[in-house]
Structures are given as structure tokens and as C-alpha cells.
Design an enzyme around this catalytic site. Structure first.
Site, mmCIF file in Angstrom:
data_model
loop_
_atom_site.group_PDB
_atom_site.id
_atom_site.type_symbol
_atom_site.label_atom_id
_atom_site.label_comp_id
_atom_site.label_asym_id
_atom_site.label_seq_id
_atom_site.Cartn_x
_atom_site.Cartn_y
_atom_site.Cartn_z
ATOM 1 N N TRP A 132 45.842 48.735 38.056
ATOM 2 C CA TRP A 132 46.178 49.826 38.960
ATOM 3 C C TRP A 132 46.618 49.213 40.223
ATOM 4 O O TRP A 132 47.339 49.887 41.005
ATOM 5 C CB TRP A 132 45.186 50.734 39.319
ATOM 6 C CG TRP A 132 43.952 49.845 39.765
ATOM 7 C CD1 TRP A 132 42.869 49.699 38.745
ATOM 8 C CD2 TRP A 132 43.792 49.434 40.870
ATOM 9 N NE1 TRP A 132 42.044 49.065 39.432
ATOM 10 C CE2 TRP A 132 42.538 48.440 40.778
ATOM 11 C CE3 TRP A 132 44.412 49.066 42.215
ATOM 12 C CZ2 TRP A 132 41.652 47.961 41.775
ATOM 13 C CZ3 TRP A 132 43.663 48.326 43.224
ATOM 14 C CH2 TRP A 132 42.562 47.749 43.101
ATOM 15 N N ASN A 133 46.792 47.940 40.397
ATOM 16 C CA ASN A 133 47.208 47.469 41.969
ATOM 17 C C ASN A 133 48.541 47.126 41.957
ATOM 18 O O ASN A 133 49.028 47.532 43.173
ATOM 19 C CB ASN A 133 46.284 46.429 42.292
ATOM 20 C CG ASN A 133 46.447 45.082 41.359
ATOM 21 O OD1 ASN A 133 47.150 45.205 40.216
ATOM 22 N ND2 ASN A 133 46.216 43.754 41.443
ATOM 23 N N LYS A 156 48.300 50.181 27.411
ATOM 24 C CA LYS A 156 47.328 50.782 27.983
ATOM 25 C C LYS A 156 46.980 50.506 29.493
ATOM 26 O O LYS A 156 46.659 49.496 29.690
ATOM 27 C CB LYS A 156 45.843 50.221 27.228
ATOM 28 C CG LYS A 156 44.745 51.186 27.669
ATOM 29 C CD LYS A 156 43.926 50.305 28.757
ATOM 30 C CE LYS A 156 42.574 50.855 29.087
ATOM 31 N NZ LYS A 156 42.612 51.878 30.047
ATOM 32 N N HIS A 157 47.392 51.437 30.347
ATOM 33 C CA HIS A 157 47.351 51.360 31.838
ATOM 34 C C HIS A 157 45.910 51.748 32.305
ATOM 35 O O HIS A 157 44.977 52.169 31.631
ATOM 36 C CB HIS A 157 48.345 52.052 32.478
ATOM 37 C CG HIS A 157 48.942 51.435 33.444
ATOM 38 N ND1 HIS A 157 48.333 50.841 34.431
ATOM 39 C CD2 HIS A 157 50.371 51.390 33.921
ATOM 40 C CE1 HIS A 157 49.030 50.116 35.270
ATOM 41 N NE2 HIS A 157 50.417 50.571 35.013
ATOM 42 N N SER A 209 40.074 42.305 35.515
ATOM 43 C CA SER A 209 38.759 41.624 35.731
ATOM 44 C C SER A 209 38.469 40.562 34.681
ATOM 45 O O SER A 209 38.929 40.583 33.678
ATOM 46 C CB SER A 209 37.735 42.672 35.927
ATOM 47 O OG SER A 209 37.677 43.351 34.861
ATOM 48 N N GLU A 230 45.582 37.302 32.772
ATOM 49 C CA GLU A 230 45.906 37.176 33.959
ATOM 50 C C GLU A 230 44.603 37.815 34.854
ATOM 51 O O GLU A 230 44.520 39.001 34.961
ATOM 52 C CB GLU A 230 47.201 37.602 34.396
ATOM 53 C CG GLU A 230 47.743 37.013 35.560
ATOM 54 C CD GLU A 230 47.293 37.611 36.680
ATOM 55 O OE1 GLU A 230 46.384 37.133 37.469
ATOM 56 O OE2 GLU A 230 47.732 38.558 37.424
ATOM 57 N N LEU A 231 43.574 37.088 35.303
ATOM 58 C CA LEU A 231 42.473 37.642 35.902
ATOM 59 C C LEU A 231 42.257 37.587 37.500
ATOM 60 O O LEU A 231 43.467 37.439 38.058
ATOM 61 C CB LEU A 231 41.137 37.146 35.209
ATOM 62 C CG LEU A 231 41.325 36.964 33.602
ATOM 63 C CD1 LEU A 231 40.223 36.416 32.864
ATOM 64 C CD2 LEU A 231 41.537 38.618 33.051
ATOM 65 N N CYS A 264 45.189 39.720 43.050
ATOM 66 C CA CYS A 264 44.754 38.769 42.547
ATOM 67 C C CYS A 264 45.107 37.212 43.253
ATOM 68 O O CYS A 264 44.294 36.479 43.372
ATOM 69 C CB CYS A 264 45.110 38.410 41.146
ATOM 70 S SG CYS A 264 47.049 38.643 40.549
ATOM 71 N N GLU A 361 35.203 37.225 44.145
ATOM 72 C CA GLU A 361 36.692 37.885 44.556
ATOM 73 C C GLU A 361 36.281 38.955 45.646
ATOM 74 O O GLU A 361 35.828 40.086 45.221
ATOM 75 C CB GLU A 361 37.382 38.291 43.471
ATOM 76 C CG GLU A 361 38.794 38.508 43.798
ATOM 77 C CD GLU A 361 39.799 38.736 42.502
ATOM 78 O OE1 GLU A 361 39.098 39.436 41.572
ATOM 79 O OE2 GLU A 361 40.843 38.679 42.628
HETATM 80 P P1 NDP Z 1 39.571 46.231 35.097
HETATM 81 O O1 NDP Z 1 39.585 44.880 34.680
HETATM 82 O O2 NDP Z 1 38.219 47.214 34.562
HETATM 83 O O3 NDP Z 1 40.716 47.286 34.646
HETATM 84 C C1 NDP Z 1 41.881 46.544 34.263
HETATM 85 C C2 NDP Z 1 42.321 47.214 33.140
HETATM 86 O O4 NDP Z 1 41.594 46.715 31.978
HETATM 87 C C3 NDP Z 1 42.347 48.827 32.981
HETATM 88 O O5 NDP Z 1 43.646 49.270 32.153
HETATM 89 C C4 NDP Z 1 41.146 48.947 32.288
HETATM 90 O O6 NDP Z 1 40.880 50.277 31.765
HETATM 91 C C5 NDP Z 1 41.120 47.786 31.347
HETATM 92 N N1 NDP Z 1 39.733 47.551 30.772
HETATM 93 C C6 NDP Z 1 38.402 47.458 31.272
HETATM 94 N N2 NDP Z 1 37.672 47.176 30.371
HETATM 95 C C7 NDP Z 1 38.334 46.956 29.192
HETATM 96 C C8 NDP Z 1 37.676 46.603 28.047
HETATM 97 N N3 NDP Z 1 36.497 46.317 27.587
HETATM 98 N N4 NDP Z 1 38.558 46.625 26.911
HETATM 99 C C9 NDP Z 1 40.012 46.791 27.029
HETATM 100 N N5 NDP Z 1 40.553 47.183 28.389
HETATM 101 C C10 NDP Z 1 39.700 47.353 29.300
HETATM 102 O O7 NDP Z 1 39.512 46.348 36.813
HETATM 103 P P2 NDP Z 1 38.997 47.345 37.714
HETATM 104 O O8 NDP Z 1 39.871 48.171 38.129
HETATM 105 O O9 NDP Z 1 37.620 47.909 37.225
HETATM 106 O O10 NDP Z 1 38.862 46.433 38.921
HETATM 107 C C11 NDP Z 1 37.672 45.780 39.072
HETATM 108 C C12 NDP Z 1 37.780 44.234 39.624
HETATM 109 O O11 NDP Z 1 38.772 43.653 38.737
HETATM 110 C C13 NDP Z 1 38.715 44.078 41.013
HETATM 111 O O12 NDP Z 1 37.921 44.217 41.837
HETATM 112 C C14 NDP Z 1 39.241 42.699 40.792
HETATM 113 O O13 NDP Z 1 38.502 41.827 41.074
HETATM 114 C C15 NDP Z 1 39.793 42.671 39.538
HETATM 115 N N6 NDP Z 1 41.071 42.870 39.264
HETATM 116 C C16 NDP Z 1 42.095 42.129 38.977
HETATM 117 C C17 NDP Z 1 43.303 42.481 39.148
HETATM 118 C C18 NDP Z 1 44.393 41.495 39.031
HETATM 119 O O14 NDP Z 1 45.521 41.722 39.462
HETATM 120 N N7 NDP Z 1 44.117 40.359 38.455
HETATM 121 C C19 NDP Z 1 43.776 43.773 39.096
HETATM 122 C C20 NDP Z 1 42.951 44.829 39.085
HETATM 123 C C21 NDP Z 1 41.502 44.284 39.122
HETATM 124 P P3 NDP Z 1 40.332 51.270 32.547
HETATM 125 O O15 NDP Z 1 41.022 51.811 33.611
HETATM 126 O O16 NDP Z 1 40.084 52.288 31.448
HETATM 127 O O17 NDP Z 1 38.913 50.702 32.610
#
Ligand code: NDP
Length: 456
Positions: A132-133, A156-157, A209, A230-231, A264, A361
Site C-alpha cells: 500500500w505504500n 493482488k493488492h 514484508s 522486493e522486501l 523500503c 526496519e
Molecule cells: P505485507 O508484507 O503484509 O503486505 C504486502 C502485500 O503482501 C499485501 O498485498 C499483503 O496482502 C500481501 N501478503 C501478506 N502476507 C501474504 C502471504 N502470506 N501470502 C501472500 N500475500 C501476502 O506488509 P504490511 O502492510 O503488513 O506491512 C508490514 C511491514 O512490511 C512494514 O512495516 C514494512 O516493514 C514492510 N513493508 C515493506 C514494503 C516495501 O516497500 N518493501 C511495503 C510495505 C510493507 P494483505 O494486505 O491481504 O495482507
């Protein structure tokens, strides 16, 4: 069934909800994606260029309207939201302009008789999982090169930006993309796994994440599917004694606080040489203090709320953990109210490896500053992180900058600047920041079949 929900983080108000689709509906999406792939892969570069150019144009024409949705769903300040839309337009335009060049055969110099070329061909339907960022930018980085290449995308967003997710699909359709080439899917994590496992799907790209990345990579590995991740990141900014301190402090503040610090590649750790430490910290604090959290719909606002009240709570836990163990609060901090999503700019000093803020982070407007003596110390500290996404060095000595760049365990190094993204610059990391590259030619090649054709 789970929901996708628009909640305005500035007010806490829930404005729209969408239900996840059923397994049968997901099967239908995969079938449509697969059917679309069979014809899209045969289209000419000209046809693809026309769609991508038109997508870029729509972003430019409707910048304000598209930006407003970002502000509504994740609290991005209006001016930065328009900046994201402009960047996205430039990504679609870049792949429109380069599709022909990137698809061109590459002749090989061979020792034997005959000829050999490497062709660049698509591989099939792909799944994208995005956060979402930067709701439009994250998708564009993945979708634009793959549409140009001839792949199809099921996206899948994140569940807190469903309207932005739907708008991406609508804009691409309006730009002339045939049915099925890009499909939005409101699905659960379990359904993401089902989609990756489906034999018609050939790969997956996730930004988010480590936890989500590991889950998706596990399914991809089990099913022998190509995967790009890309984490997170904890980017170091190294400031040497001979740097332009004013410029470094201004860049550091923006690098830490733009997008509410939720990036990130945000600058998260400031490593400052002893001779300029006090001066740099003073200026950084002055700079950061000017970023007052405010109404994100105002074009004057530099920092809005975080994406949710719970995100602000999680950031606060990391800050509190450090402070309770003796870290110094140089600026800030904390939430503007108990349940608020607004978080004040915060700067910590005296952070040690026992504290969570040392290795985790900080996904919000809180930075950590460290003092170092020798360049070797700086490199050791910079590399003492599970992450390896981007990094910055501020110095007036280019030779030193190049040496440091060579020693940093990161996918990107910026000299006298903090990290940015542009369509023609590859983006990605090492270590726990993931693998693979997005954007430029590198992003175009991630899901390509580099087919050797040898004519003996
Ligand atoms: P998530 O990693 O949980 O969410 C990112 C995407 O992954 C969303 O679409 C989410 O779906 C999906 N997702 C989560 N778990 C699974 C899974 N097991 N299988 C498939 N898809 C999955 O990030 P959060 O929004 O919870 O943020 C948590 C932390 O992640 C942040 O504090 C930051 O550290 C990191 N982050 C890093 C980003 C980057 O740009 N690298 C961007 C966002 C977060 P759903 O919304 O349905 O959970």
C-alpha cells in the site's frame, strides 16, 4: 470471507469495503489471464507501445484525481501523491519508448559455423502481490515491463487500498489493454498460493514484508516458479567529515520523512563521522522538526498520517523499546494522540545492538543516528544489518565514495544523494531485502524467456 477496505487514516473513517472473490472466480481470472496471454504475446511492439503510451498519458491528464485516491486510502500528502502519479506516467512511457529495443534479438559471437541469437520472449501469466505504500508505483514497476514483454498479470493488492487497485485496472483497460492482460484480484493469502501453484501461472513478484516474501517464495519454490522479491530495507546514510553538511542534512530529512517514512528505501540509519557529528545532528533535527504532521489533502503538507493507526502503534513500540533501554530522544516523538495514525518526526541516538531499532526496519518517520571514527567502522556498522537494499554516502572525495560503494552490501548506492527511483535505474536488493531487479532493462528481463536460437 475477508474484506478489502478503504479506511481514511487521517480520520479513521471506513469508507468502502469489497469482498474477496471466490475460488471459482479466481479460476475464471486465471483462465482469462491464460487466454489473454495466448493472443497478447503475438501482438507487435507497436500495439504494446500504443497502450503503454496511452496509460502514461492518462496518468498525466488525470494526475489530481488519481493522486486524491492515494491521499484518501493511505494518507499520502497531496503533493507527494501527484509526484507518485508523475513517476508512474514516466514508467509506462519508458517501457513504451523502449519496448522495441528490449525485444530485439541479440546476436551472439560464436566460435563455430552458422548463427546464434538470443530472443526475448514472454513466459505467461504472472501473479503480482503489492503493498500500500506506493499503490500505483509498486504495480507499475511490475506491470509495465511485463505488459511490454507480452506477459499477463493477475494483481493482488494490499487490502487497505482497494480503490487504488481498481483504478489501476480501469486505467489500463481505458488505455486499450485487451481483456485479461491485467486483472485485479481481491484474494486471500491462501488464494495467492493457489494461483502461484496453478500450472498456467509462470511466476510471481512480491513487494512487501519479509514475512509475506518468505511465504510467497516458499510456495513458488515448491512449485518451481520464478520469483522476484522486493522486501524491507534499513538504508544507511554515511556522512563523512568532508561532506557538504547542509546538503546532507536536508537530503537526510527528506530521505527519512517523505511518504511518512514508509518506504523500503527510506534513509533509516545516519552514520556520521565524529568531526561533523554534532553539527550534522543539529541541522538534521532542525530540518526534521519542520515536517509537522498535518492534513494530507493540503498541498502545503509534507507529512500526513501513517497508513493506519496500528502502523503508528507498531512504530511507537520500536521507539519505546529503544528509549526504555537508554536511547536518547534527539527529536520527537511519538503519536499526536493515543489512537492517532499521525506520528511526529523522531530521531534517536545512542541505539545499541540490544535494541530492536538497531536491526529492525523503522517503517515510519523515525531515524537513528550513529557516530563513527574511521571509514572501516562506518562500513562495518552499515553492513551490520539483515537488510541490503540501498545506501548513501555524502563526501566531497569521489575516490573515497567509490571505495565505500564497493564495500557496501546493498543493491544500490547513491553518492551525495539519498535513494530515488526512476524508470531507467534498476531497483532491488541483497540479503533479506530480497532478490531480482525491477525497472530499466533488468526489470524487463526478469520474467523473460531468453531463448537461444542456434542455426548450425
Ligand atoms: P505485507 O508484507 O503484509 O503486505 C504486502 C502485500 O503482501 C499485501 O498485498 C499483503 O496482502 C500481501 N501478503 C501478506 N502476507 C501474504 C502471504 N502470506 N501470502 C501472500 N500475500 C501476502 O506488509 P504490511 O502492510 O503488513 O506491512 C508490514 C511491514 O512490511 C512494514 O512495516 C514494512 O516493514 C514492510 N513493508 C515493506 C514494503 C516495501 O516497500 N518493501 C511495503 C510495505 C510493507 P494483505 O494486505 O491481504 O495482507
Amino acid at each position: 470471507m475477508g474484506l478489502y477496505t478503504t479506511t481514511n487514516p487521517a480520520t479513521g473513517e471506513t469508507l468502502a469495503t469489497y469482498e474477496e472473490i471466490s475460488d471459482a472466480e479466481l479460476q475464471d481470472l486465471i483462465a482469462r489471464s491464460d487466454a489473454a496471454y495466448r493472443s497478447w504475446r503475438t501482438t507487435s511492439p507497436d500495439e504494446r507501445r500504443a497502450v503503454l503510451s496511452r496509460a502514461a498519458e492518462i496518468h498525466r491528464e488525470r494526475s489530481e484525481e488519481l493522486a486524491a485516491l492515494l491521499t484518501l486510502e493511505m494518507g499520502k500528502p497531496a503533493a507527494q501523491a501527484q509526484g507518485e502519479v508523475a513517476l508512474v506516467a514516466s514508467i509506462y512511457q519508458y517501457y513504451a519508448d523502449h519496448v522495441e529495443e528490449f525485444l530485439a534479438d541479440e546476436p551472439l559471437e560464436i566460435s563455430g559455423p552458422g548463427t546464434a541469437v538470443v530472443r526475448t520472449e514472454p513466459i505467461g501469466p504472472l501473479v503480482g502481490v503489492m503493498p500500500w505504500n506506493y499503490p500505483y508505483y509498486q504495480v507499475a514497476r511490475f506491470a509495465a515491463p511485463n505488459i511490454a514483454l507480452g506477459n499477463t498479470v493477475i494483481l493482488k493488492h494490499a487490502r487497505n487500498c482497494p480503490q487504488s487497485a481498481l483504478v489501476v485496472e480501469r486505467v489500463l483497460t481505458e488505455a486499450g489493454l485487451p481483456d485479461g492482460v491485467y486483472l485485479n484480484a481481491f484474494i486471500s493469502s491462501a488464494q495467492v498460493a493457489d494461483a502461484i501453484a496453478d500450472p498456467r501461472v509462470q511466476g510471481v513478484s512480491l513487494t512487501g514484508s519479509e514475512k509475506a516474501g518468505a511465504a510467497v517464495a516458499e510456495v513458488a519454490g515448491r512449485n518451481l516458479k520464478k520469483c522476484v522479491l522486493e522486501l524491507g530495507g534499513s538504508d544507511p546514510v554515511i556522512v563523512l567529515d568532508d561532506a557538504d553538511i547542509d546538503a546532507a542534512a536536508a537530503a537526510a530529512a527528506t530521505g527519512r520523512l517523505a511518504n511518512g517514512g514508509q518506504a523500503c528505501t527510506a534513509s533509516k540509519r545516519f552514520l556520521v563521522q565524529a568531526g561533523v557529528y554534532d553539527e550534522f545532528v543539529r541541522r538534521l533535527v532542525d530540518q526534521m522538526a519542520g515536517w509537522t504532521p498535518d492534513d494530507p489533502t493540503s498541498t502545503d503538507t509534507k507529512m500526513g498520517p501513517l497508513s493506519s493507526a496500528s502502523a503508528a502503534g507498531e512504530l511507537d513500540e520500536l521507539v519505546e523499546d529503544a528509549v526504555s533501554q537508554g536511547a536518547e530522544l534527539l527529536l520527537g516523538g511519538g503519536r499526536t494522540g493515543e489512537e492517532s495514525a499521525f506520528y511526529r518526526p523522531t530521531l534517536l541516538g545512542g541505539v545499541t545492538s540490544r535494541m530492536r531499532a538497531y536491526s529492525e526496519e523503522l517503517f515510519g518517520p523515525a531515524g537513528v543516528v550513529y557516530r563513527f571514527d574511521s571509514i572501516e567502522d562506518a562500513i562495518e556498522l552499515a553492513n551490520d544489518s539483515p537488510y541490503g537494499l540501498s545506501s548513501s554516502v555524502f563526501t566531497s572525495d569521489d575516490e573515497k565514495a567509490q571505495q565505500i560503494a564497493e564495500s557496501l552490501e546493498t543493491g544500490m548506492v547513491w553518492i551525495n544523494s539519498t535513494s530515488r527511483s526512476a524508470p531507467d535505474l534498476p531497483f532491488g536488493g541483497v540479503k533479506r531485502s530480497g532478490f531480482g531487479r525491477e525497472l530499466a532493462r533488468f526489470g524487463f528481463n526478469e520474467f523473460a524467456n531468453k531463448k537461444l536460437v542456434r542455426n548450425a
